[in-house]
Enzyme design. Structure first.
Site, mmCIF file in Angstrom:
data_model
loop_
_atom_site.group_PDB
_atom_site.id
_atom_site.type_symbol
_atom_site.label_atom_id
_atom_site.label_comp_id
_atom_site.label_asym_id
_atom_site.label_seq_id
_atom_site.Cartn_x
_atom_site.Cartn_y
_atom_site.Cartn_z
ATOM 1 N N LYS A 113 0.817 -1.220 0.000
ATOM 2 C CA LYS A 113 0.000 0.000 0.000
ATOM 3 C C LYS A 113 0.848 1.267 0.000
ATOM 4 C CE LYS A 113 -4.440 -1.384 1.879
ATOM 5 N NZ LYS A 113 -5.461 -1.088 2.882
ATOM 6 N N LYS A 195 -4.311 -11.211 -6.117
ATOM 7 C CA LYS A 195 -5.617 -11.463 -5.490
ATOM 8 C C LYS A 195 -6.681 -10.482 -6.000
ATOM 9 C CE LYS A 195 -5.051 -8.457 -1.604
ATOM 10 N NZ LYS A 195 -5.357 -7.992 -0.324
ATOM 11 N N LYS A 198 -10.305 -4.816 -3.868
ATOM 12 C CA LYS A 198 -11.197 -3.640 -3.927
ATOM 13 C C LYS A 198 -10.534 -2.481 -4.661
ATOM 14 C CE LYS A 198 -12.820 -4.233 0.833
ATOM 15 N NZ LYS A 198 -12.620 -3.752 2.181
HETATM 16 P P1 TYM Z 1 -10.448 -6.192 4.261
HETATM 17 O O1 TYM Z 1 -11.520 -5.203 4.489
HETATM 18 O O2 TYM Z 1 -9.368 -5.854 3.266
HETATM 19 O O3 TYM Z 1 -11.043 -7.580 3.787
HETATM 20 C C1 TYM Z 1 -12.081 -8.215 4.514
HETATM 21 C C2 TYM Z 1 -11.867 -9.723 4.500
HETATM 22 O O4 TYM Z 1 -11.844 -10.210 3.145
HETATM 23 C C3 TYM Z 1 -10.696 -11.041 2.960
HETATM 24 N N1 TYM Z 1 -10.251 -10.934 1.552
HETATM 25 C C4 TYM Z 1 -10.129 -11.977 0.720
HETATM 26 N N2 TYM Z 1 -10.339 -13.298 0.900
HETATM 27 C C5 TYM Z 1 -10.131 -14.112 -0.180
HETATM 28 N N3 TYM Z 1 -9.726 -13.658 -1.390
HETATM 29 C C6 TYM Z 1 -9.500 -12.333 -1.619
HETATM 30 N N4 TYM Z 1 -9.126 -11.904 -2.809
HETATM 31 C C7 TYM Z 1 -9.707 -11.441 -0.529
HETATM 32 N N5 TYM Z 1 -9.589 -10.088 -0.388
HETATM 33 C C8 TYM Z 1 -9.922 -9.805 0.883
HETATM 34 C C9 TYM Z 1 -9.671 -10.459 3.907
HETATM 35 O O5 TYM Z 1 -8.643 -11.384 4.196
HETATM 36 C C10 TYM Z 1 -10.517 -10.137 5.118
HETATM 37 O O6 TYM Z 1 -10.694 -11.275 5.934
HETATM 38 N N6 TYM Z 1 -7.335 -5.683 8.145
HETATM 39 C C11 TYM Z 1 -8.588 -6.262 7.720
HETATM 40 C C12 TYM Z 1 -9.764 -5.819 8.558
HETATM 41 C C13 TYM Z 1 -9.580 -5.958 10.035
HETATM 42 C C14 TYM Z 1 -9.644 -7.173 10.754
HETATM 43 C C15 TYM Z 1 -9.463 -6.800 12.149
HETATM 44 C C16 TYM Z 1 -9.819 -8.511 10.403
HETATM 45 C C17 TYM Z 1 -9.371 -4.964 10.922
HETATM 46 N N7 TYM Z 1 -9.312 -5.450 12.200
HETATM 47 C C18 TYM Z 1 -9.454 -7.761 13.142
HETATM 48 C C19 TYM Z 1 -9.816 -9.460 11.422
HETATM 49 C C20 TYM Z 1 -9.630 -9.087 12.781
HETATM 50 C C21 TYM Z 1 -8.860 -5.864 6.290
HETATM 51 O O7 TYM Z 1 -8.367 -4.883 5.816
HETATM 52 O O8 TYM Z 1 -9.769 -6.635 5.648
#
Ligand code: TYM
Length: 332
Positions: A113, A195, A198
């Site tokens: 990022k 991957k 978004k």
């Molecule tokens: P975020 O918002 O980027 O994504 C949310 C969830 O989606 C999963 N994910 C995917 N899984 C499979 N294939 C993909 N291409 C893919 N893209 C995204 C992510 O792994 C995630 O589970 N840091 C985290 C949010 C967060 C969080 C937490 C998660 C903040 N605090 C505490 C767990 C526990 C995030 O940015 O997810």
């Protein structure tokens, strides 16, 4: 006996896509009956990069609605907005003082990022995984169900919990990681080596949960394929077809082995056509459930969720402060 607790979150940014749904939200659904679940709309994580305030507000409600439309049951599981509970940022500060610059510099997501941004990258983006650790550790979480891209962050949360416990006495549960055996990493439709994301430059990278179903079907038909003709699951040689098979398997409930059998001797186009139809049906059903949910309902769920878990967050924070020597006369 009390159930074990899980915690997970989604950022209210951009378009939630099929990767988020299959890698995370659907995994949460499968765990909902077995665990005490807390799911957060992590808006403080979202502001580590620039956000337009009006859009952010809309996205927070939109994510809560998506969780509800997916089948997260608010009578059973907690859905809440991260910034509603100040314990998250307080504990994040405490953990910031135990985390090492060196371990944060190694975080793949930060490297990706911040690439090309040099010194104007925010301190918040750098400290992002520490806030995520705070989210998890505040609730004495036993397991964290996420997609594979978050596993390094969960590992850091484990390290920070162990370090604090070792230095100041038992305070935090050390959480386990839960990822799906398949679907933990859904790849981009336009480039199956990266991957689904978004923030992808092209909208042909992802199927957004809010994509118009016909448009989503077109995206599947336009997805890149591999050389050769055989429909076979082989991520190293056939990353594109393997990704389409994974998505189809998860949406249809048929195993990959069964799909390989069904499509034996058939062309890539046949698989794409059937997957496009499955995606169309999935999105139409999902969106009709989503359209039933009002803003008022989502707001109510978020505030009830925060009220329900605030005492646990406060209690863990209080213990951490006591352990550190910050508490005088039992007052915070
Ligand atoms: P975020 O918002 O980027 O994504 C949310 C969830 O989606 C999963 N994910 C995917 N899984 C499979 N294939 C993909 N291409 C893919 N893209 C995204 C992510 O792994 C995630 O589970 N840091 C985290 C949010 C967060 C969080 C937490 C998660 C903040 N605090 C505490 C767990 C526990 C995030 O940015 O997810």
């Amino acid at each position: 006996m009390a159930k074990a607790r899980i915690f997970s979150g989604v950022q209210p940014t951009g378009n939630l896509h099929l990767g988020n749904y299959l890698g995370a939200i659907e995994l949460w659904l499968s765990l909902q009956n077995k665990y005490d679940c807390i799911f957060s709309v992590v808006d403080y994580h979202a502001i580590t990069v620039s956000q337009e305030p009006r859009k952010l507000k809309e996205s927070i409600l939109a994510i809560a609605k998506i969780m509800l439309a997916s089948g997260i049951n608010p009578d059973q599981s907690v859905i809440f907005q991260q910034s509603a509970l100040s314990a998250h940022t307080e504990l994040a500060w405490i953990l910031n003082c135990t985390a090492h610059m060196g371990e944060l510099k190694k975080m793949t997501q930060f490297k990706e990022k911040s690439a090309g941004q040099k010194d104007i990258v925010s301190l918040g983006l750098f400290a992002y995984p520490v806030l995520m650790a705070a989210d998890i550790l505040l609730y004495q979480t036993e397991a964290v169900p996420v997609g594979e891209d978050q596993s390094q962050h969960v590992e850091l949360a484990r390290d920070l919990a162990r370090r604090f416990n070792h230095q100041f006495g038992q305070t935090f549960t050390v959480p386990d990681l839960i990822t799906r055996p398949d679907g933990a990493r859904i790849m981009g439709l336009d480039d199956p080596r990266k991957k689904m994301s978004k923030s992808a430059a092209s909208e042909y990278n992802y199927i957004a949960l809010l994509d118009e179903p016909d448009k989503a079907a077109k995206k599947i038909m336009k997805a890149v394929t591999d050389s050769g003709q055989e429909i076979k699951f082989a991520p190293a040689n056939k990353p594109a077809i393997s990704n389409l098979l994974t998505i189809y398997s998860l949406l249809s409930g048929r195993t990959i082995a069964r799909l390989e059998e069904e499509y034996q001797g058939r062309q890539y186009g046949a698989l794409k056509k059937d997957l496009a139809e499955a995606v169309k049906i999935f999105l139409s059903d999902f969106q009709s459930r989503l359209n039933e949910i009002t803003d008022a309902q989502a707001r109510q769920v978020l505030s009830a969720g925060a009220a329900k878990i605030a005492p646990l967050a406060e209690s863990t924070l209080r213990t951490a402060k006591e352990r550190l020597g910050l508490t005088l006369n039992n007052h915070r």
